[in-house]
Motif scaffolding. Sequence first.
Motif, PDB file in Angstrom:
ATOM      1  N   SER A 221       0.948  -1.107  -0.089  1.00 30.72           N
ATOM      2  CA  SER A 221      -0.154   0.087   0.031  1.00 30.72           C
ATOM      3  C   SER A 221       0.799   1.385  -0.002  1.00 30.72           C
ATOM      4  CB  SER A 221      -1.012   0.036   1.218  1.00 30.72           C
ATOM      5  OG  SER A 221      -0.052  -0.101   2.369  1.00 30.72           O
ATOM      6  N   GLY A 222       0.212   2.328  -0.107  1.00 33.46           N
ATOM      7  CA  GLY A 222       0.894   3.531  -0.004  1.00 33.46           C
ATOM      8  C   GLY A 222       1.820   3.923  -1.217  1.00 33.46           C
ATOM      9  N   ASP A 223       3.189   4.404  -1.234  1.00 32.08           N
ATOM     10  CA  ASP A 223       3.766   4.853  -2.489  1.00 32.08           C
ATOM     11  C   ASP A 223       4.627   3.898  -3.094  1.00 32.08           C
ATOM     12  OD1 ASP A 223       5.591   4.683  -0.669  1.00 32.08           O
ATOM     13  OD2 ASP A 223       6.125   6.863  -0.669  1.00 32.08           O
ATOM     14  N   PHE A 224       4.799   2.574  -2.594  1.00 34.34           N
ATOM     15  CA  PHE A 224       5.644   1.716  -2.982  1.00 34.34           C
ATOM     16  C   PHE A 224       4.680   0.839  -4.400  1.00 34.34           C
ATOM     17  CE2 PHE A 224       7.538  -2.463  -3.485  1.00 34.34           C
ATOM     18  CZ  PHE A 224       8.760  -2.199  -3.712  1.00 34.34           C
ATOM     19  N   MET A 225       5.551   1.041  -5.496  1.00 34.89           N
ATOM     20  CA  MET A 225       5.041   0.200  -6.549  1.00 34.89           C
ATOM     21  C   MET A 225       6.687  -0.101  -7.277  1.00 34.89           C
ATOM     22  SD  MET A 225       1.599   1.631  -8.607  1.00 34.89           S
ATOM     23  CE  MET A 225       2.279   3.408  -8.658  1.00 34.89           C
ATOM     24  N   GLN A 226       6.764  -1.344  -8.018  1.00 35.56           N
ATOM     25  CA  GLN A 226       7.961  -1.571  -8.656  1.00 35.56           C
ATOM     26  C   GLN A 226       7.651  -2.394  -9.884  1.00 35.56           C
ATOM     27  OE1 GLN A 226      10.407  -3.974  -5.914  1.00 35.56           O
ATOM     28  NE2 GLN A 226      12.151  -3.318  -7.047  1.00 35.56           N
ATOM     29  N   VAL A 227       8.735  -1.824 -10.985  1.00 36.80           N
ATOM     30  CA  VAL A 227       8.561  -2.775 -11.915  1.00 36.80           C
ATOM     31  C   VAL A 227       9.399  -3.962 -11.868  1.00 36.80           C
ATOM     32  CG1 VAL A 227       9.715  -2.892 -14.460  1.00 36.80           C
ATOM     33  CG2 VAL A 227       8.198  -1.162 -13.730  1.00 36.80           C
ATOM     34  N   LEU A 228       8.780  -5.122 -12.279  1.00 41.30           N
ATOM     35  CA  LEU A 228       9.658  -6.527 -11.775  1.00 41.30           C
ATOM     36  C   LEU A 228      10.192  -7.001 -13.144  1.00 41.30           C
ATOM     37  CD1 LEU A 228       6.928  -8.058  -9.532  1.00 41.30           C
ATOM     38  CD2 LEU A 228       8.841  -6.994  -8.881  1.00 41.30           C
ATOM     39  N   TYR A 229       9.545  -6.849 -14.151  1.00 39.34           N
ATOM     40  CA  TYR A 229       9.691  -7.702 -15.462  1.00 39.34           C
ATOM     41  C   TYR A 229       9.605  -7.147 -16.688  1.00 39.34           C
ATOM     42  CZ  TYR A 229      10.289 -11.978 -18.102  1.00 39.34           C
ATOM     43  OH  TYR A 229      10.870 -12.899 -18.943  1.00 39.34           O
ATOM     44  N   ASP A 230      10.434  -7.003 -17.695  1.00 39.85           N
ATOM     45  CA  ASP A 230      10.157  -6.439 -19.204  1.00 39.85           C
ATOM     46  C   ASP A 230       9.608  -7.882 -20.085  1.00 39.85           C
ATOM     47  OD1 ASP A 230      11.529  -4.192 -17.931  1.00 39.85           O
ATOM     48  OD2 ASP A 230      11.424  -3.516 -19.923  1.00 39.85           O
ATOM     49  N   MET A 231       8.692  -7.670 -20.829  1.00 38.13           N
ATOM     50  CA  MET A 231       8.500  -8.300 -21.822  1.00 38.13           C
ATOM     51  C   MET A 231       8.348  -7.692 -23.101  1.00 38.13           C
ATOM     52  SD  MET A 231       5.783 -12.032 -22.145  1.00 38.13           S
ATOM     53  CE  MET A 231       4.402 -11.110 -22.535  1.00 38.13           C
ATOM     54  N   PRO A 232       9.544  -7.695 -23.825  1.00 37.59           N
ATOM     55  CA  PRO A 232       9.484  -6.889 -25.305  1.00 37.59           C
ATOM     56  C   PRO A 232       8.646  -8.063 -26.357  1.00 37.59           C
ATOM     57  CG  PRO A 232      11.550  -7.749 -25.013  1.00 37.59           C
ATOM     58  CD  PRO A 232      10.914  -8.059 -23.708  1.00 37.59           C
ATOM     59  N   LEU A 233       7.785  -7.419 -27.254  1.00 41.43           N
ATOM     60  CA  LEU A 233       7.208  -7.941 -27.974  1.00 41.43           C
ATOM     61  C   LEU A 233       6.936  -7.676 -29.516  1.00 41.43           C
ATOM     62  CD1 LEU A 233       3.683  -8.606 -26.394  1.00 41.43           C
ATOM     63  CD2 LEU A 233       5.221 -10.512 -26.536  1.00 41.43           C
ATOM     64  N   THR A 234       7.163  -8.322 -30.277  1.00 41.77           N
ATOM     65  CA  THR A 234       7.014  -8.086 -31.681  1.00 41.77           C
ATOM     66  C   THR A 234       5.523  -7.908 -32.152  1.00 41.77           C
ATOM     67  OG1 THR A 234       7.151 -10.147 -32.680  1.00 41.77           O
ATOM     68  CG2 THR A 234       9.278  -8.928 -32.423  1.00 41.77           C
ATOM     69  N   GLY A 235       5.302  -7.435 -33.360  1.00 39.63           N
ATOM     70  CA  GLY A 235       3.636  -7.391 -33.848  1.00 39.63           C
ATOM     71  C   GLY A 235       3.254  -6.168 -33.359  1.00 39.63           C
ATOM     72  N   GLY A 236       2.063  -6.042 -33.696  1.00 40.31           N
ATOM     73  CA  GLY A 236       1.251  -4.755 -33.507  1.00 40.31           C
ATOM     74  C   GLY A 236       1.048  -4.172 -32.063  1.00 40.31           C
ATOM     75  N   GLU A 237       0.873  -2.904 -31.991  1.00 37.26           N
ATOM     76  CA  GLU A 237       0.529  -2.176 -30.800  1.00 37.26           C
ATOM     77  C   GLU A 237      -0.382  -3.137 -29.483  1.00 37.26           C
ATOM     78  OE1 GLU A 237      -0.763   1.797 -31.362  1.00 37.26           O
ATOM     79  OE2 GLU A 237      -1.565   2.007 -29.362  1.00 37.26           O
ATOM     80  N   PRO A 238       0.331  -3.319 -28.532  1.00 38.30           N
ATOM     81  CA  PRO A 238      -0.719  -4.065 -27.718  1.00 38.30           C
ATOM     82  C   PRO A 238      -1.777  -3.094 -27.145  1.00 38.30           C
ATOM     83  CG  PRO A 238       1.121  -2.958 -26.412  1.00 38.30           C
ATOM     84  CD  PRO A 238       1.522  -2.672 -27.833  1.00 38.30           C
ATOM     85  N   HIS A 239      -3.086  -3.404 -27.239  1.00 35.56           N
ATOM     86  CA  HIS A 239      -4.272  -3.047 -26.967  1.00 35.56           C
ATOM     87  C   HIS A 239      -5.244  -3.612 -26.234  1.00 35.56           C
ATOM     88  CE1 HIS A 239      -6.789   0.452 -29.028  1.00 35.56           C
ATOM     89  NE2 HIS A 239      -7.126   0.371 -27.957  1.00 35.56           N
ATOM     90  N   TYR A 240      -5.248  -3.199 -25.079  1.00 36.57           N
ATOM     91  CA  TYR A 240      -6.011  -3.937 -24.090  1.00 36.57           C
ATOM     92  C   TYR A 240      -5.669  -5.307 -23.628  1.00 36.57           C
ATOM     93  CZ  TYR A 240     -10.277  -3.008 -21.202  1.00 36.57           C
ATOM     94  OH  TYR A 240     -11.012  -2.965 -20.216  1.00 36.57           O
ATOM     95  N   ALA A 241      -6.029  -5.746 -22.343  1.00 36.08           N
ATOM     96  CA  ALA A 241      -5.984  -7.308 -22.113  1.00 36.08           C
ATOM     97  C   ALA A 241      -6.562  -7.303 -20.599  1.00 36.08           C
ATOM     98  CB  ALA A 241      -4.425  -7.267 -21.850  1.00 36.08           C
ATOM     99  N   GLN A 242      -7.002  -8.571 -20.644  1.00 28.00           N
ATOM    100  CA  GLN A 242      -7.519  -8.837 -19.171  1.00 28.00           C
ATOM    101  C   GLN A 242      -6.684  -9.906 -18.393  1.00 28.00           C
ATOM    102  OE1 GLN A 242      -9.881  -7.760 -17.403  1.00 28.00           O
ATOM    103  NE2 GLN A 242     -10.988  -6.241 -19.191  1.00 28.00           N
ATOM    104  N   ILE A 243      -6.356  -9.936 -17.251  1.00 27.39           N
ATOM    105  CA  ILE A 243      -5.502 -10.965 -16.113  1.00 27.39           C
ATOM    106  C   ILE A 243      -6.835 -11.577 -15.639  1.00 27.39           C
ATOM    107  CG2 ILE A 243      -4.045 -11.245 -14.457  1.00 27.39           C
ATOM    108  CD1 ILE A 243      -2.532  -8.658 -15.337  1.00 27.39           C
ATOM    109  N   ILE A 244      -6.832 -12.851 -15.871  1.00 22.74           N
ATOM    110  CA  ILE A 244      -7.943 -13.690 -15.308  1.00 22.74           C
ATOM    111  C   ILE A 244      -7.157 -14.892 -14.492  1.00 22.74           C
ATOM    112  CG2 ILE A 244      -9.912 -15.202 -15.533  1.00 22.74           C
ATOM    113  CD1 ILE A 244     -10.408 -13.817 -18.062  1.00 22.74           C
ATOM    114  N   LYS A 245      -7.547 -15.168 -13.078  1.00 14.68           N
ATOM    115  CA  LYS A 245      -6.965 -16.182 -12.359  1.00 14.68           C
ATOM    116  C   LYS A 245      -7.001 -17.225 -13.173  1.00 14.68           C
ATOM    117  CE  LYS A 245      -6.717 -15.585  -7.875  1.00 14.68           C
ATOM    118  NZ  LYS A 245      -7.033 -15.471  -6.588  1.00 14.68           N
TER     119      LYS A 245
END
Lengths: 379, 379
Positions: A221-245
Amino acid sequence: FEAGVSQNTTDFLHIINWHAAEEVFLAGDTVEINGMQVITLDTAIENNLLFFTPEPRSPHGADVAPHGDFIVVSGKLDPHVTVYSFQKIMDAIEAGVEETDQYGVPIIPMEDSVEAQVEVGLGPLHTEFDNQGYAYTSLFLDTAVARWSLGGENYRPEDGWTLQSTVPVQYNVGHIAAAEGDTVDPDGRYLVSLNKWSVDRFLSTGPLLPQNLQLVDISQSGDFMQVLYDMPLTGGEPHYAQIIKADKLHPWDVYPEIGWDPVTQSVSPDAVEPGEEGVFRDGNNVTVRMTAVRSHYTPEHVEIRQGDHVTWTITNIERARDATHGFALPYYNINLSLEPGESITFEFDATRDGVFSYYCTEFCSALHLEMMGYLTVQP
Amino acid sequence: FEAGVSQNTTDFLHIINWHAAEEVFLAGDTVEINGMQVITLDTAIENNLLFFTPEPRSPHGADVAPHGDFIVVSGKLDPHVTVYSFQKIMDAIEAGVEETDQYGVPIIPMEDSVEAQVEVGLGPLHTEFDNQGYAYTSLFLDTAVARWSLGGENYRPEDGWTLQSTVPVQYNVGHIAAAEGDTVDPDGRYLVSLNKWSVDRFLSTGPLLPQNLQLVDISQSGDFMQVLYDMPLTGGEPHYAQIIKADKLHPWDVYPEIGWDPVTQSVSPDAVEPGEEGVFRDGNNVTVRMTAVRSHYTPEHVEIRQGDHVTWTITNIERARDATHGFALPYYNINLSLEPGESITFEFDATRDGVFSYYCTEFCSALHLEMMGYLTVQP
């Protein structure tokens, strides 16, 4: 178009009572345009099913908070997110709306519909939600994700409507996806930033750079957020996604029955069973019925005549997981992926004579290279 | 075809003296087939430029060791790799070859061409090399990568021609790529295993599973190898790859000049400069000359007539890195990616009247949504 699209001081959030719209449709009070039943603007106004309320101009995202009580709008030329209250909008409609636009659509004044505005940064686009009462808004120009707190008893009554923190992303985020962040019960913990431009993040790949998805830890909570991982992709611009368990999904490992048509989600009436294979002629119409199994097509020779119209079905009769076969007949522009159990039917006109090889395009066994055959088109 | 292709006890490695073949070609001793100059089998035999030597059947890879001295062949139905000596082959040809096949091609006996055979495992396919004198062979059926030692003074004279270790991969490897492993000076250290089937490696994604690339540490000698990283990929089966050190590549960040045609690697004669834009008519032939820059197309309106043949050039006049614009005109099946400086020309017949929007498909700025225009086709 830039000038024309953004010429007014504000744009309008469109508020549609879709229960009322359904009643109008069921009552037949529509006109048909190109085969679609359409409710006219006049009918919509008469039936109190369309209202406007001003919003910052050049709006982008309009995202509903988990309890359905707030609607978050980002005007990408305004550094604020503007939060509308569903209850306030309903109250304003109940009390009666006086002002209208030039077409007669009633306009609810902003002071009667807005709950809060929060300054989040430059170029706000889309908003997602977590399980701690926070909202996350992508900032295209700041190339960052802002965390801010929703107020009210459902979220964070003590520190609501304040910017908590921003985390830089690389670069130029458009959409973001928090885990189940568009639902009534967000999961929190992780957010993915779908970034468009990746200048200087990776070794240069030339004039067209990869897009870049970044996983962000939002569990604290609060002000802590951190980038954990990069995943470069070829192909078109990423446009919307859903994360489902994953435990909510129950994918098939293989199709339920042999001969499955994934388009109709049922066994294809054209599916071929072993022993039924062959080439059948009716005038100039030729039907090819073929099975595929490691590592054979049956039949291995198909002979037809130039000018024939060909209807060709291939059924992958495998039941083993991942026993995908391909089928390529390049001259006639056929290139298929046949998952275990799948049946595909394609058609073409045999315009050119000659001998054309067809072959599997997945390395399906040590004898994959022998999974091929010949189409002979007699002149 | 399986039976037919694999019916003989051995297949043949084809040995072609391409210097001699070049001389035959330059002397004009060829026949033309479909516009190609072809050296006939008889001519090849007469000129001593084609020889066979037996190899284990159903051969797959044929890979040349870094010093050019050995050729490694995998017969995928044989658990050995078979290593041929270039010098032995040359000596055998020099000494004269007696046996021929039914077409008269001379056959060098295996005992005169083979340097060594090493048992590596089931389903050997392709071989790569490192900087320690080791070779790596993918094992499709064992679903592993074998490390074995090349013998001879150029490699590992003390422990040559022995299997050192295998590392399991997940699963069903086809090609492998060692760092610069196909060159005269392999870099070693890392190998990527390009695996086809990924059953049980990831959460199920349904009947079509991802392919899987795995990074393997090959930096230590002897029996130690370790999978470091998985990279699942959608799309088709991974088929061959090269790992080249980044400092050998000098990619352009943007194209060298505005108006660049990546196909010809030069400025397109059709490239459009700012101020030259417009729609030009010559009978039924219409030329559209357009520029693209954040966030405008010029012109924003294109008006033509049904039946026109349209030649349309768009030049992206950006010089900033990654300032890629798209261009979509869906009804006419046009969908382009225009990197900074790039110029593309496309043609179509205006078969249908109506008003068609065209628009940018890359989120190029906060005003990206306004980067659009209208094609009007008058009936």
